[in-house]
Design an enzyme around this catalytic site. Structure first.
Site, PDB file in Angstrom:
ATOM      1  N   LYS A   2     -17.545 -70.778  13.026  1.00  0.00           N
ATOM      2  CA  LYS A   2     -17.967 -70.428  14.228  1.00  0.00           C
ATOM      3  C   LYS A   2     -18.864 -69.747  15.060  1.00  0.00           C
ATOM      4  CE  LYS A   2     -15.264 -66.669  15.370  1.00  0.00           C
ATOM      5  NZ  LYS A   2     -13.512 -66.478  16.567  1.00  0.00           N
ATOM      6  N   HIS A   3     -19.856 -70.557  16.085  1.00  0.00           N
ATOM      7  CA  HIS A   3     -19.402 -71.299  16.799  1.00  0.00           C
ATOM      8  C   HIS A   3     -20.103 -73.009  17.213  1.00  0.00           C
ATOM      9  CE1 HIS A   3     -17.239 -67.731  18.291  1.00  0.00           C
ATOM     10  NE2 HIS A   3     -16.728 -68.376  19.304  1.00  0.00           N
ATOM     11  N   ASP A  22      -7.242 -64.728  15.986  1.00  0.00           N
ATOM     12  CA  ASP A  22      -9.451 -63.977  15.637  1.00  0.00           C
ATOM     13  C   ASP A  22      -8.986 -63.602  15.695  1.00  0.00           C
ATOM     14  OD1 ASP A  22     -10.784 -66.410  17.456  1.00  0.00           O
ATOM     15  OD2 ASP A  22      -8.388 -65.989  18.980  1.00  0.00           O
ATOM     16  N   ASP A  27     -13.430 -74.592  20.658  1.00  0.00           N
ATOM     17  CA  ASP A  27     -13.065 -73.093  21.042  1.00  0.00           C
ATOM     18  C   ASP A  27     -11.789 -73.813  21.657  1.00  0.00           C
ATOM     19  OD1 ASP A  27     -13.354 -70.089  21.588  1.00  0.00           O
ATOM     20  OD2 ASP A  27     -15.533 -71.127  21.887  1.00  0.00           O
ATOM     21  N   ARG A  66     -20.611 -59.777  16.557  1.00  0.00           N
ATOM     22  CA  ARG A  66     -20.000 -60.501  15.406  1.00  0.00           C
ATOM     23  C   ARG A  66     -20.175 -61.396  14.471  1.00  0.00           C
ATOM     24  NH1 ARG A  66     -17.377 -64.193  20.134  1.00  0.00           N
ATOM     25  NH2 ARG A  66     -15.528 -64.801  18.693  1.00  0.00           N
ATOM     26  N   ARG A 116      -7.014 -58.518  16.686  1.00  0.00           N
ATOM     27  CA  ARG A 116      -5.973 -59.504  17.032  1.00  0.00           C
ATOM     28  C   ARG A 116      -4.801 -58.479  16.507  1.00  0.00           C
ATOM     29  NH1 ARG A 116      -9.221 -60.532  20.556  1.00  0.00           N
ATOM     30  NH2 ARG A 116      -9.379 -62.909  21.307  1.00  0.00           N
ATOM     31  N   HIS A 150     -17.213 -68.657  28.441  1.00  0.00           N
ATOM     32  CA  HIS A 150     -15.843 -68.398  29.018  1.00  0.00           C
ATOM     33  C   HIS A 150     -15.935 -68.414  30.186  1.00  0.00           C
ATOM     34  CE1 HIS A 150     -15.357 -66.390  24.960  1.00  0.00           C
ATOM     35  NE2 HIS A 150     -13.943 -66.182  25.698  1.00  0.00           N
TER      36      HIS A 150
END
Length: 483
Positions: A171-172, A71, A256, A141, A79, A184
């Site tokens: 995404k998504h 990601d 995901d 984002r 990351r 999440h």
């Protein structure tokens, strides 16, 4: 009686696992040899570029066509730069600049860095239209709230990444931008008619399909008009009827993370979630971040068992594995762009800064950073003006636990710069800002998603559209405080 080895290998070919540490452990390598499609790298797998390159080389030595995903969205979700913050602004800043050529160049630069490290799938860009100001998981984002603008930048981002030989995963699907909860932790619901989805949430996905995005990621969200009671990840109406038949997508559908409660809780575990996702039309199943060999085997066994008892057609799993194989073949044949050292991301972040009010009189201010939590997607990445200041004093402040009078006394004759993310919804922050501004010169720097809220009485309100390292520098530079 053990698991059929042929079916186990078939099941593994549909899985994206993960591993802890700075080098792949033996079990992670062994699973690649056994047919596992690949692994996703997270911040805990990243120490420095040489170490990442060594990890990916170790995986590729086992099987050259292994998929290695990450990601790397730029902006608030990084990351590779989790220790410092990204040198690129995120999508909200790029959308604010609204230069699709710049967006393409930024994503090509990100792609070139990934390719040089041996990473061949980027779980980006986020192409959700952020239509809810209080969206807790998308926000900066997103390229913005306008579907036409988001669509244009989404296509540019895909083109940039893939020109560097890295597969893009938009995404998504079918759109996480209207949610006010985080998948999440649960199953968000977007209860709107399909006609509204078509004009608000789906145009960016049509654009990335037209741009030949190699992969699209599912959303663990419930859209009753399409999905009934379950998430889109488990919906054939979403993944086959809408995405493949109506929008003509021929690439790989990646889920995901199945460990997320929006999927695992809805299915009764990660194994059952994998079976339901495959049956609905998903091809490559992202298990999640907290993965070990036992979990991978558990998921593979669940798939094999579902084939065995007729809940899952073997032809559907073979189709999914074939698409994952085709993605791997594309990444091997792709061209790799050269990395060119530049300040591209910092210059882009500076172009995104917006100032309302007057910035004069900011000599030697007291900079106060409002402490806020990070989302799971973001992780604990440093943010703010601190690393960029020219010696100006900077202190953390918990808004709900701070008396305005104490800050006024601390500042003395100095003006105050308050730096925050999503200030309007941070507990106690709006009240703190306006109380301070009523008695002291205050400038606010908003590094989260900009809402319509503007605090009464402040000298200036500065919006960065993100909190990356590049955004922080751009804010400090705009304020005249950069060292």
């Amino acid at each position: 009686m053990g698991t059929d080895p042929g079916l186990r290998r078939l099941a593994l070919r549909t899985l994206l696992a993960a591993f802890p540490g700075s080098a792949p452990p033996d079990w992670a390598l062994r699973l690649i040899a056994d047919g596992l499609a690949g692994h996703t790298l997270f911040g805990r797998n990243v120490t420095d570029p040489a170490q990442v390159a060594a990890s990916t080389a170790a995986l590729r030595a086992i099987r050259p066509d292994v998929l290695i995903a990450i990601d790397e969205e730029g902006g608030d979700v990084t990351r590779l730069a989790h220790a410092t913050g990204s040198p690129y602004p995120g999508n909200a800043a790029l959308g604010a600049v609204n230069d699709v050529g710049l967006t393409r160049r930024v994503y090509q630069a990100i792609g070139a860095e990934l390719a040089a490290l041996g990473i061949n799938v980027n779980l980006a860009p986020t192409v959700d239209v952020n239509s809810a100001d209080d969206n807790p998981i998308i926000g900066t984002r997103s390229f913005g709230a306008d579907p036409v603008r988001v669509a244009a930048h989404s296509a540019a981002a895909v083109a940039g990444l893939q020109s560097a030989g890295v597969a893009a995963c938009a995404k998504h699907f079918p759109g996480h931008g209207a949610t006010i909860s985080d998948s999440h932790y649960g199953l968000p619901t977007v209860d709107v008619p399909l006609d509204l989805l078509r004009v608000r949430d789906l145009p960016p996905f049509a654009a990335v399909v037209a741009a030949d995005a190699k992969a699209i990621m599912t959303a663990h969200i419930r859209v009753p008009a399409l999905t009934g009671e379950g998430p889109a990840t488990f919906s054939r109406a979403v993944l086959v009827d809408l995405l493949r038949r109506e929008y003509g997508f021929a690439g790989v559908v990646i889920t995901d993370a199945l460990e997320m409660k929006g999927a695992a809780q809805a299915a009764g575990g990660i194994g059952p979630a994998a079976v339901r996702a495959l049956d609905a039309g998903a091809d490559l199943l992202c298990i999640g971040a907290d993965v070990d060999a036992a979990l991978v085997e558990e998921v593979a066994e669940a798939i094999v068992a579902a084939i065995g008892d007729g809940r899952l057609a073997v032809a559907r799993v073979e189709e999914a594995a074939g698409r994952a194989d085709a993605l791997a073949a594309w990444t091997r044949a792709g061209t790799t762009a050269e990395i060119t050292a530049s300040n591209l991301g910092y210059a882009a972040a500076k172009r995104a800064v917006r100032v309302e009010g007057v910035l004069s009189g900011l000599e030697s201010p007291l900079v106060l950073q409002l402490v806020s939590a990070s989302t799971i997607a973001e992780g604990r990445v440093p943010w703010g003006l601190g690393p960029h200041l020219d010696g100006t004093e900077s202190l953390p402040v918990v808004a709900a636990e701070t008396e305005p009078a104490a800050l006024v006394e601390l500042a003395g004759g100095r003006p105050i710069v308050l730096v925050g993310r999503h200030v309007h919804r941070l507990a106690g922050a709006a009240e703190l800002v306006e109380t301070l501004a009523a008695r002291h010169p205050v400038t606010v720097v908003e590094m989260g998603w900009p809402s319509t809220w503007r605090p009464v009485g402040v000298r200036a309100f500065v919006t960065t559209y993100g909190a990356s390292h590049a955004n922080g520098w751009a804010a400090a530079e705009t304020l005249g405080l950069a060292g």
